[in-house]
Design a protein around this motif. Structure first.
Motif, PDB file in Angstrom:
ATOM      1  N   TYR A  12       0.855  -1.179   0.000  1.00  0.00           N
ATOM      2  CA  TYR A  12       0.000   0.000   0.000  1.00  0.00           C
ATOM      3  C   TYR A  12       0.892   1.230   0.000  1.00  0.00           C
ATOM      4  O   TYR A  12       1.906   1.269   0.699  1.00  0.00           O
ATOM      5  N   SER A  13       0.522   2.231  -0.772  1.00  0.00           N
ATOM      6  CA  SER A  13       1.217   3.517  -0.776  1.00  0.00           C
ATOM      7  C   SER A  13       0.191   4.598  -0.464  1.00  0.00           C
ATOM      8  O   SER A  13      -0.921   4.584  -1.000  1.00  0.00           O
ATOM      9  N   TYR A  14       0.586   5.533   0.381  1.00  0.00           N
ATOM     10  CA  TYR A  14      -0.304   6.605   0.812  1.00  0.00           C
ATOM     11  C   TYR A  14       0.301   7.944   0.419  1.00  0.00           C
ATOM     12  O   TYR A  14       1.525   8.079   0.314  1.00  0.00           O
ATOM     13  N   GLY A  15      -0.528   8.941   0.230  1.00  0.00           N
ATOM     14  CA  GLY A  15      -0.082  10.267  -0.169  1.00  0.00           C
ATOM     15  C   GLY A  15       0.684  11.010   0.915  1.00  0.00           C
ATOM     16  O   GLY A  15       1.390  11.977   0.636  1.00  0.00           O
ATOM     17  N   ARG A  16       0.537  10.560   2.123  1.00  0.00           N
ATOM     18  CA  ARG A  16       1.245  11.170   3.268  1.00  0.00           C
ATOM     19  C   ARG A  16       1.416  10.088   4.325  1.00  0.00           C
ATOM     20  O   ARG A  16       0.744   9.052   4.273  1.00  0.00           O
ATOM     21  N   PRO A  17       2.299  10.285   5.292  1.00  0.00           N
ATOM     22  CA  PRO A  17       2.465   9.272   6.346  1.00  0.00           C
ATOM     23  C   PRO A  17       1.169   9.071   7.130  1.00  0.00           C
ATOM     24  O   PRO A  17       0.435  10.022   7.415  1.00  0.00           O
ATOM     25  N   VAL A  18       0.898   7.811   7.430  1.00  0.00           N
ATOM     26  CA  VAL A  18      -0.294   7.441   8.200  1.00  0.00           C
ATOM     27  C   VAL A  18       0.123   6.569   9.376  1.00  0.00           C
ATOM     28  O   VAL A  18       1.192   5.970   9.388  1.00  0.00           O
ATOM     29  N   LEU A  42       8.086 -14.386   6.504  1.00  0.00           N
ATOM     30  CA  LEU A  42       7.210 -13.224   6.447  1.00  0.00           C
ATOM     31  C   LEU A  42       8.079 -11.982   6.540  1.00  0.00           C
ATOM     32  O   LEU A  42       8.888 -11.850   7.470  1.00  0.00           O
ATOM     33  N   GLU A  43       7.961 -11.089   5.562  1.00  0.00           N
ATOM     34  CA  GLU A  43       8.681  -9.823   5.548  1.00  0.00           C
ATOM     35  C   GLU A  43       7.670  -8.707   5.745  1.00  0.00           C
ATOM     36  O   GLU A  43       6.678  -8.638   5.005  1.00  0.00           O
ATOM     37  N   LEU A  44       7.914  -7.843   6.733  1.00  0.00           N
ATOM     38  CA  LEU A  44       6.973  -6.783   7.070  1.00  0.00           C
ATOM     39  C   LEU A  44       7.682  -5.435   7.087  1.00  0.00           C
ATOM     40  O   LEU A  44       8.763  -5.301   7.666  1.00  0.00           O
ATOM     41  N   PHE A  45       7.074  -4.440   6.455  1.00  0.00           N
ATOM     42  CA  PHE A  45       7.591  -3.083   6.508  1.00  0.00           C
ATOM     43  C   PHE A  45       6.406  -2.140   6.625  1.00  0.00           C
ATOM     44  O   PHE A  45       5.471  -2.248   5.832  1.00  0.00           O
ATOM     45  N   PRO A  46       6.406  -1.263   7.567  1.00  0.00           N
ATOM     46  CA  PRO A  46       7.467  -0.982   8.528  1.00  0.00           C
ATOM     47  C   PRO A  46       7.548  -2.063   9.602  1.00  0.00           C
ATOM     48  O   PRO A  46       6.638  -2.881   9.740  1.00  0.00           O
ATOM     49  N   PRO A  47       8.657  -2.061  10.339  1.00  0.00           N
ATOM     50  CA  PRO A  47       8.760  -3.032  11.430  1.00  0.00           C
ATOM     51  C   PRO A  47       7.619  -2.841  12.426  1.00  0.00           C
ATOM     52  O   PRO A  47       7.021  -1.764  12.497  1.00  0.00           O
ATOM     53  N   GLY A  68       4.959   3.363  14.353  1.00  0.00           N
ATOM     54  CA  GLY A  68       5.187   4.684  13.809  1.00  0.00           C
ATOM     55  C   GLY A  68       4.270   5.050  12.663  1.00  0.00           C
ATOM     56  O   GLY A  68       3.250   4.404  12.418  1.00  0.00           O
ATOM     57  N   GLU A  69       4.651   6.118  11.976  1.00  0.00           N
ATOM     58  CA  GLU A  69       3.911   6.597  10.809  1.00  0.00           C
ATOM     59  C   GLU A  69       4.755   6.368   9.562  1.00  0.00           C
ATOM     60  O   GLU A  69       5.955   6.608   9.569  1.00  0.00           O
ATOM     61  N   ARG A  70       4.116   5.905   8.496  1.00  0.00           N
ATOM     62  CA  ARG A  70       4.802   5.648   7.224  1.00  0.00           C
ATOM     63  C   ARG A  70       3.849   5.959   6.075  1.00  0.00           C
ATOM     64  O   ARG A  70       2.633   5.955   6.250  1.00  0.00           O
ATOM     65  N   ASP A  71       4.434   6.158   4.898  1.00  0.00           N
ATOM     66  CA  ASP A  71       3.600   6.357   3.713  1.00  0.00           C
ATOM     67  C   ASP A  71       3.518   5.092   2.868  1.00  0.00           C
ATOM     68  O   ASP A  71       2.977   5.104   1.771  1.00  0.00           O
TER      69      ASP A  71
END
Length: 117
Positions: A12-18, A42-47, A68-71
């Motif tokens: 998923y990509s977001y227009g701003r950090p969520v 299983l690979e997960l990002f963000p941690p 945390g918050e990521r985009d």
């Protein structure tokens, strides 16, 4: 026996950090006489934090709380499985007017009653 590899990617990509809530993921098929998991990653990002449980139907459930918050959010599941498919068997249809040639026991009918029309 057939060995197969399954790779499932979700991005998923977001227009701003969520900020993320908890994700409930069903990533592993149930072990059975017809299939066995040889390896799973299983690979997960963000941690984040993960916890594994089983639901009432015996499914393995991964609970993932990204930190945390990521985009972006990325989940990559890699499975290697051995399959032991049964030989196809011709079913004898006892009642040709039925939609499915299955005869359930009384005990099975009690459990399946909500799902049988």
């Amino acid at each position: 026996m057939t060995r197969m590899s399954i790779r499932h990617e979700t991005r998923y990509s977001y227009g701003r950090p969520v900020r993320f809530g908890v994700h409930r993921m069903l990533l592993r098929p149930r072990d059975s006489h017809a299939g066995r998991i040889v390896s799973a990653t299983l690979e997960l990002f963000p941690p984040g934090r993960t916890a594994w449980t089983y639901d009432a139907l015996g499914n393995c459930v991964c609970w993932y709380q990204p930190e945390g918050e990521r985009d972006e959010l990325e989940i990559i599941s890699n499975l290697v499985m051995d399959r032991f498919p049964a030989e196809p068997v011709a079913l004898a249809v006892q009642d040709p007017n039925t939609a499915a040639p299955i005869n359930y026991t009384q005990a099975d009918r009690a459990v399946l009653a909500p799902f049988i029309a």
